[in-house]
Design a protein around this motif. Structure first.
Motif, PDB file in Angstrom:
ATOM      1  N   ASP A 170       0.790  -1.152  -0.048  1.00  0.00           N
ATOM      2  CA  ASP A 170      -0.002  -0.124  -0.028  1.00  0.00           C
ATOM      3  C   ASP A 170       0.875   1.108   0.012  1.00  0.00           C
ATOM      4  N   ILE A 171       1.383   1.900  -1.136  1.00  0.00           N
ATOM      5  CA  ILE A 171       1.877   3.036  -1.294  1.00  0.00           C
ATOM      6  C   ILE A 171       1.544   4.042  -0.523  1.00  0.00           C
ATOM      7  N   GLU A 172       0.214   4.354  -0.706  1.00  0.00           N
ATOM      8  CA  GLU A 172      -0.578   5.631  -0.120  1.00  0.00           C
ATOM      9  C   GLU A 172      -0.520   5.488   1.280  1.00  0.00           C
ATOM     10  N   ALA A 173      -0.433   4.240   1.991  1.00  0.00           N
ATOM     11  CA  ALA A 173      -0.350   4.292   3.409  1.00  0.00           C
ATOM     12  C   ALA A 173       1.017   4.741   4.089  1.00  0.00           C
ATOM     13  N   LEU A 174       2.162   4.701   3.391  1.00  0.00           N
ATOM     14  CA  LEU A 174       3.254   5.122   3.681  1.00  0.00           C
ATOM     15  C   LEU A 174       3.586   6.556   3.397  1.00  0.00           C
ATOM     16  N   LEU A 175       2.833   7.132   2.911  1.00  0.00           N
ATOM     17  CA  LEU A 175       3.026   8.681   2.714  1.00  0.00           C
ATOM     18  C   LEU A 175       2.954   9.633   3.966  1.00  0.00           C
ATOM     19  N   PRO A 176       2.028   9.407   4.716  1.00  0.00           N
ATOM     20  CA  PRO A 176       1.909  10.041   6.094  1.00  0.00           C
ATOM     21  C   PRO A 176       3.179  10.090   6.870  1.00  0.00           C
ATOM     22  N   PHE A 177       3.922   8.713   6.732  1.00  0.00           N
ATOM     23  CA  PHE A 177       5.046   8.585   7.533  1.00  0.00           C
ATOM     24  C   PHE A 177       6.246   9.145   6.848  1.00  0.00           C
ATOM     25  N   TYR A 178       6.448   8.984   5.518  1.00  0.00           N
ATOM     26  CA  TYR A 178       7.500   9.421   4.988  1.00  0.00           C
ATOM     27  C   TYR A 178       7.395  10.778   4.359  1.00  0.00           C
ATOM     28  N   VAL A 179       6.322  11.365   4.087  1.00  0.00           N
ATOM     29  CA  VAL A 179       6.210  12.626   3.538  1.00  0.00           C
ATOM     30  C   VAL A 179       5.939  13.649   4.722  1.00  0.00           C
ATOM     31  N   GLY A 180       4.577  13.135   5.436  1.00  0.00           N
ATOM     32  CA  GLY A 180       4.048  14.029   6.509  1.00  0.00           C
ATOM     33  C   GLY A 180       5.125  14.066   7.549  1.00  0.00           C
ATOM     34  N   GLY A 240       9.578  15.982  16.684  1.00  0.00           N
ATOM     35  CA  GLY A 240       8.315  16.501  16.843  1.00  0.00           C
ATOM     36  C   GLY A 240       7.489  16.496  15.720  1.00  0.00           C
ATOM     37  N   ALA A 241       8.293  16.419  14.348  1.00  0.00           N
ATOM     38  CA  ALA A 241       7.365  16.192  13.093  1.00  0.00           C
ATOM     39  C   ALA A 241       6.568  14.781  13.168  1.00  0.00           C
ATOM     40  N   MET A 242       7.566  13.897  13.646  1.00  0.00           N
ATOM     41  CA  MET A 242       6.865  12.616  13.286  1.00  0.00           C
ATOM     42  C   MET A 242       5.786  12.193  14.544  1.00  0.00           C
ATOM     43  N   VAL A 243       5.721  13.163  15.609  1.00  0.00           N
ATOM     44  CA  VAL A 243       4.903  12.885  16.784  1.00  0.00           C
ATOM     45  C   VAL A 243       3.602  13.534  16.307  1.00  0.00           C
ATOM     46  N   ASP A 244       4.063  14.912  15.751  1.00  0.00           N
ATOM     47  CA  ASP A 244       2.790  15.816  15.150  1.00  0.00           C
ATOM     48  C   ASP A 244       2.086  14.934  14.075  1.00  0.00           C
ATOM     49  N   ASP A 302      18.232   3.080  20.813  1.00  0.00           N
ATOM     50  CA  ASP A 302      17.593   3.669  21.925  1.00  0.00           C
ATOM     51  C   ASP A 302      18.584   4.665  22.834  1.00  0.00           C
ATOM     52  N   GLN A 303      19.834   4.292  22.799  1.00  0.00           N
ATOM     53  CA  GLN A 303      20.920   5.215  23.705  1.00  0.00           C
ATOM     54  C   GLN A 303      21.027   6.588  22.745  1.00  0.00           C
ATOM     55  N   HIS A 304      20.944   6.313  21.606  1.00  0.00           N
ATOM     56  CA  HIS A 304      21.360   7.382  20.532  1.00  0.00           C
ATOM     57  C   HIS A 304      20.327   8.100  19.752  1.00  0.00           C
ATOM     58  N   GLY A 305      19.020   7.559  19.778  1.00  0.00           N
ATOM     59  CA  GLY A 305      17.876   8.290  19.043  1.00  0.00           C
ATOM     60  C   GLY A 305      16.631   7.665  19.352  1.00  0.00           C
ATOM     61  N   LYS A 306      15.694   7.901  18.395  1.00  0.00           N
ATOM     62  CA  LYS A 306      14.382   7.508  18.668  1.00  0.00           C
ATOM     63  C   LYS A 306      13.917   6.454  17.350  1.00  0.00           C
ATOM     64  N   THR A 307      13.546   5.319  17.455  1.00  0.00           N
ATOM     65  CA  THR A 307      13.133   4.670  16.161  1.00  0.00           C
ATOM     66  C   THR A 307      11.471   4.677  16.095  1.00  0.00           C
ATOM     67  N   PHE A 308      11.210   4.673  14.733  1.00  0.00           N
ATOM     68  CA  PHE A 308       9.730   4.818  14.440  1.00  0.00           C
ATOM     69  C   PHE A 308       9.612   3.572  13.322  1.00  0.00           C
ATOM     70  N   GLU A 309       8.378   3.239  13.482  1.00  0.00           N
ATOM     71  CA  GLU A 309       7.933   2.044  12.419  1.00  0.00           C
ATOM     72  C   GLU A 309       6.734   2.578  11.489  1.00  0.00           C
ATOM     73  N   ASP A 310       7.217   2.120  10.422  1.00  0.00           N
ATOM     74  CA  ASP A 310       6.252   2.488   9.254  1.00  0.00           C
ATOM     75  C   ASP A 310       5.271   1.586   9.055  1.00  0.00           C
ATOM     76  N   PRO A 311       3.969   1.914   8.353  1.00  0.00           N
ATOM     77  CA  PRO A 311       2.817   0.977   8.238  1.00  0.00           C
ATOM     78  C   PRO A 311       3.339  -0.660   7.748  1.00  0.00           C
ATOM     79  N   ASP A 312       4.490  -0.804   7.023  1.00  0.00           N
ATOM     80  CA  ASP A 312       4.842  -2.185   6.670  1.00  0.00           C
ATOM     81  C   ASP A 312       5.690  -2.658   7.469  1.00  0.00           C
ATOM     82  N   GLY A 313       6.187  -1.984   8.942  1.00  0.00           N
ATOM     83  CA  GLY A 313       6.764  -2.736   9.819  1.00  0.00           C
ATOM     84  C   GLY A 313       8.448  -2.466   9.688  1.00  0.00           C
TER      85      GLY A 313
END
Length: 141
Positions: free
Chosen positions: A25-35, A100-104, A118-129
């Motif tokens: 699902d390409i469209e499902a990835l857009l909020p994560f990578y673009v937004g 902040g942009a990711m949380v927003d 976790d010691q050096h940053g934050k990890t986020f998971e996209d809709p595909d895992g």
């Protein structure tokens, strides 16, 4: 003697890196990578010999992310929680703005599979895992 490609405006010494992967699902990835991450849509293609896709990046930069979908094919989720893209953000304000942009955009950090991140940053998971680490450090090698 000047390289003929250089004289035509081509920089033959700077390659462009494109990381491509399938998705269901390409469209499902857009909020994560673009937004959230702030990538821009550089181009899209539809039904090119059964494949549709999107190329994301930043104009003028030598790296792209490409997401493709093959009609009739199931790509599935990431095979492990350690499939990562790491974005190094050494300036603290830029790092905080990226988090902040990711949380927003509606994404919450997840615990990293490898505790180093976790010691050096934050990890986020996209809709595909697949996961993206925003690391508050520089790359010094």
């Amino acid at each position: 003697m000047q390289d003929p490609l250089m004289s035509q405006g081509y920089d033959v010494w700077t390659p462009t890196l494109r990381i491509a992967r399938p998705t269901d699902d390409i469209e499902a990835l857009l909020p994560f990578y673009v937004g959230g991450l702030g990538f821009q849509i550089l181009t899209r293609f539809d039904d090119h010999e059964g494949f549709s896709g999107i190329v994301l990046g930043h104009p003028g930069q030598a790296y792209h992310l490409e997401f493709t979908h093959q009609r009739g094919h199931k790509a599935g989720r990431a095979p492990t929680k350690d499939n990562l893209l790491v974005i190094y953000l050494p300036q603290r304000l830029a790092y905080q703005a990226a988090i902040g942009a990711m949380v927003d955009a509606g994404f919450k950090p997840v615990p990293s599979y490898n505790p180093y991140w976790d010691q050096h940053g934050k990890t986020f998971e996209d809709p595909d895992g697949y996961r993206v680490v925003l690391a508050n450090k520089g790359w010094d090698r």
